[in-house]
Write a protein that holds these residues in place. Structure first.
Motif, PDB file in Angstrom:
ATOM      1  N   UNK A 182      -4.129  -5.006   2.707  1.00 53.97           N
ATOM      2  CA  UNK A 182      -3.754  -6.407   2.875  1.00 53.97           C
ATOM      3  C   UNK A 182      -2.253  -6.629   2.756  1.00 53.97           C
ATOM      4  N   UNK A 183      -1.490  -5.583   2.450  1.00 54.61           N
ATOM      5  CA  UNK A 183      -0.045  -5.674   2.327  1.00 54.61           C
ATOM      6  C   UNK A 183       0.387  -6.108   0.945  1.00 54.61           C
ATOM      7  N   UNK A 184       1.604  -5.744   0.593  1.00 50.54           N
ATOM      8  CA  UNK A 184       2.141  -6.067  -0.732  1.00 50.54           C
ATOM      9  C   UNK A 184       2.239  -7.574  -0.947  1.00 50.54           C
ATOM     10  N   UNK A 185       2.455  -8.309   0.143  1.00 47.86           N
ATOM     11  CA  UNK A 185       2.549  -9.769   0.033  1.00 47.86           C
ATOM     12  C   UNK A 185       1.231 -10.456   0.407  1.00 47.86           C
ATOM     13  N   UNK A 186       0.172  -9.657   0.621  1.00 45.57           N
ATOM     14  CA  UNK A 186      -1.179 -10.123   0.957  1.00 45.57           C
ATOM     15  C   UNK A 186      -1.249 -10.873   2.283  1.00 45.57           C
ATOM     16  N   UNK A 187      -0.239 -10.699   3.144  1.00 52.08           N
ATOM     17  CA  UNK A 187      -0.221 -11.400   4.422  1.00 52.08           C
ATOM     18  C   UNK A 187      -0.812 -10.568   5.555  1.00 52.08           C
ATOM     19  N   UNK A 188      -1.467  -9.483   5.197  1.00 53.83           N
ATOM     20  CA  UNK A 188      -2.180  -8.701   6.189  1.00 53.83           C
ATOM     21  C   UNK A 188      -1.448  -7.447   6.615  1.00 53.83           C
ATOM     22  N   UNK A 189      -2.208  -6.457   6.960  1.00 60.67           N
ATOM     23  CA  UNK A 189      -1.753  -5.188   7.513  1.00 60.67           C
ATOM     24  C   UNK A 189      -2.968  -4.672   8.286  1.00 60.67           C
ATOM     25  N   UNK A 190      -3.672  -3.697   7.744  1.00 63.09           N
ATOM     26  CA  UNK A 190      -4.940  -3.267   8.319  1.00 63.09           C
ATOM     27  C   UNK A 190      -5.988  -4.354   8.070  1.00 63.09           C
ATOM     28  N   UNK A 191      -5.958  -4.923   6.873  1.00 65.67           N
ATOM     29  CA  UNK A 191      -6.854  -6.021   6.508  1.00 65.67           C
ATOM     30  C   UNK A 191      -6.202  -7.356   6.822  1.00 65.67           C
ATOM     31  N   UNK A 229      -1.895  -8.028 -10.885  1.00 65.49           N
ATOM     32  CA  UNK A 229      -1.565  -6.652 -11.269  1.00 65.49           C
ATOM     33  C   UNK A 229      -2.626  -5.665 -10.780  1.00 65.49           C
ATOM     34  N   UNK A 230      -3.872  -6.096 -10.709  1.00 57.90           N
ATOM     35  CA  UNK A 230      -4.932  -5.225 -10.197  1.00 57.90           C
ATOM     36  C   UNK A 230      -4.809  -5.092  -8.683  1.00 57.90           C
ATOM     37  N   UNK A 236      -4.404  -0.676  -9.472  1.00 57.76           N
ATOM     38  CA  UNK A 236      -5.618   0.137  -9.346  1.00 57.76           C
ATOM     39  C   UNK A 236      -6.666  -0.391  -8.380  1.00 57.76           C
ATOM     40  N   UNK A 237      -6.586  -1.668  -7.995  1.00 59.93           N
ATOM     41  CA  UNK A 237      -7.539  -2.213  -7.026  1.00 59.93           C
ATOM     42  C   UNK A 237      -7.286  -1.741  -5.610  1.00 59.93           C
ATOM     43  N   UNK A 238      -6.073  -1.269  -5.359  1.00 55.85           N
ATOM     44  CA  UNK A 238      -5.671  -0.730  -4.056  1.00 55.85           C
ATOM     45  C   UNK A 238      -5.690  -1.763  -2.928  1.00 55.85           C
ATOM     46  N   UNK A 239      -5.808  -3.027  -3.252  1.00 58.60           N
ATOM     47  CA  UNK A 239      -5.914  -4.092  -2.243  1.00 58.60           C
ATOM     48  C   UNK A 239      -4.686  -4.136  -1.338  1.00 58.60           C
ATOM     49  N   UNK A 240      -3.520  -3.921  -1.936  1.00 65.87           N
ATOM     50  CA  UNK A 240      -2.250  -3.976  -1.210  1.00 65.87           C
ATOM     51  C   UNK A 240      -2.207  -2.969  -0.067  1.00 65.87           C
ATOM     52  N   UNK A 241      -2.958  -1.865  -0.180  1.00 70.19           N
ATOM     53  CA  UNK A 241      -2.916  -0.815   0.838  1.00 70.19           C
ATOM     54  C   UNK A 241      -3.358  -1.338   2.205  1.00 70.19           C
TER      55      UNK A 241
END
Length: 126
Positions: free
Chosen positions: A54-63, A42-43, A47-52
């Motif tokens: 690393x992507x919503x599925x954490x499979x990468x984007x910019x990160x 949930x973080x 509020x952690x903004x990680x998805x921004x």
């Protein structure tokens, strides 16, 4: 009073006060747990903004992708992830030249960092 009796009294008082060896035995182990990973999810997506990055599925984007077993900057251990989220990745060391600010640029707490790390760890250590 005998020295052994004093030590016993000190240990009893410490146990009643919630400190000392008796308290340590009842403590939950540190590290990634399913409950901590759920909180971290949930973080990560809030509020952690990680998805921004690393992507919503954490499979990468910019990160980078956080769901596979490849780790660019370390060994992928829970402690490594905590340290990386806490300190970030400077531009000079970032693959692609895009830095990760400490805590991803968010204002999450150190406890929230541990939860996010538990979530990320769970993604790549199934």
């Amino acid at each position: 009073m005998h020295i052994g009796s004093r030590l016993g009294l000190v240990l009893v008082v410490a146990a009643l006060a919630g400190t000392g060896p008796a308290a340590a035995q009842g403590k939950a182990p540190a590290g990634p747990t399913p409950a901590l990973a759920q909180k971290g999810d949930s973080i990560f997506h809030g509020p952690g903004l990680c998805y921004a990055c690393h992507g919503a599925n954490a499979q990468g984007a910019v990160g980078p992708n956080l769901t596979d077993s490849e780790w660019i900057h370390g060994d992928g251990s829970y402690d490594f992830i905590v340290a990386t989220v806490t300190s970030g990745i400077p531009k000079e060391k970032a693959k692609g030249g895009v830095p990760m600010p400490p805590k991803g640029g968010s204002s999450i707490s150190d406890e929230d960092v541990k939860a996010v790390a538990a979530y990320v760890y769970s993604l790549s250590h199934k």
